[in-house]
Enzyme design. Structure first.
Site, mmCIF file in Angstrom:
data_model
loop_
_atom_site.group_PDB
_atom_site.id
_atom_site.type_symbol
_atom_site.label_atom_id
_atom_site.label_comp_id
_atom_site.label_asym_id
_atom_site.label_seq_id
_atom_site.Cartn_x
_atom_site.Cartn_y
_atom_site.Cartn_z
ATOM 1 N N ASP A 259 24.427 10.591 71.258
ATOM 2 C CA ASP A 259 24.727 11.241 72.551
ATOM 3 C C ASP A 259 25.937 10.580 73.215
ATOM 4 O O ASP A 259 26.909 11.246 73.565
ATOM 5 C CB ASP A 259 23.521 11.153 73.495
ATOM 6 C CG ASP A 259 22.449 12.183 73.171
ATOM 7 O OD1 ASP A 259 22.788 13.233 72.590
ATOM 8 O OD2 ASP A 259 21.278 11.939 73.509
ATOM 9 N N LYS B 287 12.583 10.795 71.894
ATOM 10 C CA LYS B 287 13.713 9.889 71.649
ATOM 11 C C LYS B 287 13.330 8.404 71.705
ATOM 12 O O LYS B 287 13.973 7.579 71.074
ATOM 13 C CB LYS B 287 14.847 10.155 72.652
ATOM 14 C CG LYS B 287 15.571 11.473 72.412
ATOM 15 C CD LYS B 287 16.728 11.638 73.389
ATOM 16 C CE LYS B 287 17.476 12.924 73.138
ATOM 17 N NZ LYS B 287 18.686 13.048 73.940
#
Ligand code: NDP
Length: 283
Positions: A108, A72
């Site tokens: 997210d 990420k």
């Protein structure tokens, strides 16, 4: 006679190590329901191979991809642009293609927010977040951008928790505090929302409960957990047993997927199909 487009569009997830991936099941169910000739693939990528994997996705004309841990952060320098909130979070979990350019997004925190907004508007609310890792960072940045009244970061590790609260204050102008989590954390009567953004309760530690007390908490405290597996964590069970409203980790996972689907295809997916696919994957 109708023209048929035989070109299959590809998106996927670069993860390591790859086990059975519920997101893959969920996205492919949504493509089928939308009659889109798209396919979502799960691809195991070692950290040292990430640049080659991103170059490969470009070469093959992928429409985008997700990144899971540990990619990420490492993916950021490989992209052409990063969305402002993903920059503030410092992590990208979704990449979309715009022409020849790869653009990094973070869905997210946005996924969490979509679930939260079904229950309340976070503006002006006092919100306690347990944890200061990737999930807590994504959620707290989105809450700060949504003008939450106060964000209280409660974390076991001092440095990571203090740094996150400082980041929220300095770079977003949030009213953010840090509490070092060295003993049972009593959730006060003035708290509107409690979020478990730690990995406590994640399979296989399914009986683990964050060390918090709800004895002083208000009856209408909203208790949220990011753990999707299993969704019915001990914290969610405890809150429900006290009549409190809850949001489990499936909401965040479904909605980050819904937002990713929208970013890639420009089409709204059938959310019920995605929820059902995910619930079946975790059943
Ligand atoms: P990180 O490893 O980045 O952070 C983990 C956090 O949990 C840290 O704050 C760590 O504290 C804390 N923690 C772990 N164990 C304990 C413990 N025993 N006691 C106190 N604190 C503890 O992980 P992520 O933030 O990336 O992920 C956290 C969880 O969020 C995972 O379970 C993941 O499945 C879930 N998640 C869910 C998503 C969804 O869509 N539903 C999306 C992304 C993540 P410390 O700093 O002290 O180490």
């Amino acid at each position: 006679m109708m023209a048929v487009n035989y070109k299959e569009e590809l998106v996927g997830v670069f993860g390591f190590p790859v086990a059975e991936n519920p997101t893959c099941v969920m996205q492919n169910a949504a493509f089928a329901a939308a009659h889109l000739f798209w396919r979502y693939l799960t691809v195991e990528v070692k950290p040292e191979d990430l640049p080659a994997a991103v170059a490969g996705a470009r070469a093959m004309g992928w429409r985008g991809f997700n990144c899971t841990i540990p990619h990420k952060v490492a993916v950021i320098p490989l992209l052409d642009e990063v969305a402002p909130d993903a920059k503030l979070i410092g992590a990208v979990n979704t990449v979309r293609r715009d022409g020849d350019r790869f653009i990094g997004e973070n869905t997210d925190g946005k996924g969490f927010m979509r679930g939260l907004r079904e229950k309340l508007d976070p503006a002006g609310k006092r919100i306690v977040i347990l944890g200061a890792g990737g999930a807590a960072r994504a959620i707290s940045v989105e809450l700060a951008l949504a003008r939450a009244g106060e964000v209280i970061i409660v974390n076991r590790g001092y440095d990571r928790g203090a740094a996150l609260a400082e980041h929220l204050r300095r770079n977003i102008g949030a009213n953010a505090q840090f509490v070092h989590w060295a003993r049972t954390y009593p959730v006060g009567v003035d708290v509107d929302v409690l979020v478990n953004a730690t990995s406590i309760g994640l399979y296989p530690d399914v009986d683990a409960l964050p060390d918090v007390s709800l004895d002083q908490a208000r009856r209408n405290l909203l208790v949220c957990d990011v753990i999707p597996n299993p969704p019915n964590t001990p914290l969610i069970k405890l809150a429900a047993s006290r009549g409190m409203a809850t949001i489990n980790g499936l909401a965040m996972l479904v909605y980050q997927g819904v937002i990713g689907f929208e970013l890639w295809t420009g089409v709204k997916p059938d959310e019920t199909v995605m929820k059902t696919a995910l619930e079946q994957a975790f059943a």
